[in-house]
Scaffold this motif. Structure first.
Motif, PDB file in Angstrom:
ATOM      1  N   VAL A   1       0.841  -1.206   0.000  1.00  0.00           N
ATOM      2  CA  VAL A   1       0.000   0.000   0.000  1.00  0.00           C
ATOM      3  C   VAL A   1       0.875   1.255   0.000  1.00  0.00           C
ATOM      4  CG1 VAL A   1      -1.665   1.329   1.362  1.00  0.00           C
ATOM      5  CG2 VAL A   1      -2.010  -1.118   1.039  1.00  0.00           C
ATOM      6  N   ILE A   2       1.969   1.236   0.753  1.00  0.00           N
ATOM      7  CA  ILE A   2       2.870   2.392   0.767  1.00  0.00           C
ATOM      8  C   ILE A   2       3.463   2.597  -0.625  1.00  0.00           C
ATOM      9  CG2 ILE A   2       5.087   3.244   1.641  1.00  0.00           C
ATOM     10  CD1 ILE A   2       4.331   2.017   4.364  1.00  0.00           C
ATOM     11  N   ALA A   3       3.872   1.509  -1.276  1.00  0.00           N
ATOM     12  CA  ALA A   3       4.451   1.601  -2.622  1.00  0.00           C
ATOM     13  C   ALA A   3       3.415   2.079  -3.635  1.00  0.00           C
ATOM     14  CB  ALA A   3       5.013   0.249  -3.041  1.00  0.00           C
ATOM     15  N   GLU A   4       2.201   1.543  -3.576  1.00  0.00           N
ATOM     16  CA  GLU A   4       1.150   1.924  -4.526  1.00  0.00           C
ATOM     17  C   GLU A   4       0.750   3.385  -4.374  1.00  0.00           C
ATOM     18  OE1 GLU A   4      -2.093  -0.762  -3.839  1.00  0.00           O
ATOM     19  OE2 GLU A   4      -1.074  -2.445  -4.788  1.00  0.00           O
ATOM     20  N   SER A   5       0.702   3.853  -3.121  1.00  0.00           N
ATOM     21  CA  SER A   5       0.255   5.230  -2.886  1.00  0.00           C
ATOM     22  C   SER A   5       1.372   6.243  -3.136  1.00  0.00           C
ATOM     23  CB  SER A   5      -0.260   5.378  -1.460  1.00  0.00           C
ATOM     24  OG  SER A   5       0.799   5.216  -0.537  1.00  0.00           O
ATOM     25  N   GLY A   6       2.623   5.801  -2.976  1.00  0.00           N
ATOM     26  CA  GLY A   6       3.747   6.710  -3.170  1.00  0.00           C
ATOM     27  C   GLY A   6       3.908   7.702  -2.035  1.00  0.00           C
TER      28      GLY A   6
ATOM     29  N   LYS B   1      -3.398   9.543   5.487  1.00  0.00           N
ATOM     30  CA  LYS B   1      -3.876   9.147   4.165  1.00  0.00           C
ATOM     31  C   LYS B   1      -3.736   7.643   3.951  1.00  0.00           C
ATOM     32  CE  LYS B   1      -2.926  13.632   2.150  1.00  0.00           C
ATOM     33  NZ  LYS B   1      -2.064  14.411   1.303  1.00  0.00           N
ATOM     34  N   LEU B   2      -2.737   7.034   4.582  1.00  0.00           N
ATOM     35  CA  LEU B   2      -2.496   5.601   4.408  1.00  0.00           C
ATOM     36  C   LEU B   2      -3.481   4.731   5.190  1.00  0.00           C
ATOM     37  CD1 LEU B   2       1.379   5.253   4.486  1.00  0.00           C
ATOM     38  CD2 LEU B   2      -0.145   4.687   2.611  1.00  0.00           C
ATOM     39  N   MET B   3      -3.818   5.143   6.399  1.00  0.00           N
ATOM     40  CA  MET B   3      -4.657   4.297   7.255  1.00  0.00           C
ATOM     41  C   MET B   3      -6.023   3.975   6.640  1.00  0.00           C
ATOM     42  SD  MET B   3      -2.882   3.089   9.620  1.00  0.00           S
ATOM     43  CE  MET B   3      -4.165   2.285  10.539  1.00  0.00           C
ATOM     44  N   PRO B   4      -6.733   4.928   6.026  1.00  0.00           N
ATOM     45  CA  PRO B   4      -8.014   4.548   5.404  1.00  0.00           C
ATOM     46  C   PRO B   4      -7.839   3.528   4.277  1.00  0.00           C
ATOM     47  CG  PRO B   4      -7.879   6.926   5.645  1.00  0.00           C
ATOM     48  CD  PRO B   4      -6.540   6.374   6.009  1.00  0.00           C
TER      49      PRO B   4
ATOM     50  N   LYS C   1       7.311   2.390  10.035  1.00  0.00           N
ATOM     51  CA  LYS C   1       7.815   2.375   8.643  1.00  0.00           C
ATOM     52  C   LYS C   1       7.948   3.799   8.098  1.00  0.00           C
ATOM     53  CE  LYS C   1       6.459  -2.160   6.994  1.00  0.00           C
ATOM     54  NZ  LYS C   1       7.764  -2.618   6.610  1.00  0.00           N
ATOM     55  N   LEU C   2       6.984   4.644   8.393  1.00  0.00           N
ATOM     56  CA  LEU C   2       7.013   6.017   7.880  1.00  0.00           C
ATOM     57  C   LEU C   2       8.068   6.864   8.597  1.00  0.00           C
ATOM     58  CD1 LEU C   2       3.205   6.761   7.414  1.00  0.00           C
ATOM     59  CD2 LEU C   2       4.887   6.207   5.660  1.00  0.00           C
TER      60      LEU C   2
END
Length: 164
Positions: free
Chosen positions: A122-127, A136-139, A161-162
């Motif tokens: 998800v982190i990679a897909e969202s950038g 923004k990542l949690m939802p 990770k962030l």
């Protein structure tokens, strides 16, 4: 004309989610087995389901029932922690037994490695990157991991990770 009334109740029953039907069947089985703990927990769940249906005036979907089960488990975890802090181990044990019963309705939980892989994906897909991106990542992760992971643990892992 006599076929219509019998057709309507079966049509109404079929609109119920598969998970809600499973809960109802499990309640009947617990009654037959005279399993008081399981029956009490399932009755609590069905009461919560009916309350939500009445409040929102909708038929619950599997996703709704799953969210409700997660909410009840979280409440039980919090209550167990409070009881333990207050020295009421007997009540904490009861709450943990209810968690165990409710967990049967959750999908298979992800392993630690699978969870890490989903978060990385998800982190990679969202950038997105940096601590500010957590909101923004949690939802995105919640929608993807619903019922398959404890969102508290997911949040802690995303934060680490962030930060790095």
């Amino acid at each position: 004309m006599s076929t219509e009334p019998s057709a309507e109740p079966s049509a109404k029953a079929s609109t119920k989610s598969a998970l809600a039907l499973r809960v109802t069947e499990d309640m009947k089985a617990a009654m037959r087995a005279k399993d008081a703990v399981r029956l009490s927990t399932i009755r609590m769940l069905t009461a919560a389901m009916k309350q939500k249906e009445v409040d929102e005036r909708v038929e619950l979907t599997d996703a709704d029932v799953l969210a409700l089960v997660e909410k009840l488990i979280k409440q039980r975890r919090d209550a167990a922690a409070q009881f333990e802090a207050a020295g009421r181990i007997d009540l904490a044990v009861k709450e943990r037994a209810e968690i165990e019963q409710l967990s049967a309705y959750l999908p298979t939980q992800l392993s630690s490695a699978e969870l890490e892989a989903e978060i990385d994906q998800v982190i990679a897909e969202s950038g997105l990157s940096g601590p500010a991106a957590m909101g923004k990542l949690m939802p995105l992760l919640k929608a993807r991991l619903a019922g398959r992971a404890d969102m508290g643990q997911v949040s802690a892992r995303v934060k680490s990770k962030l930060a790095s």
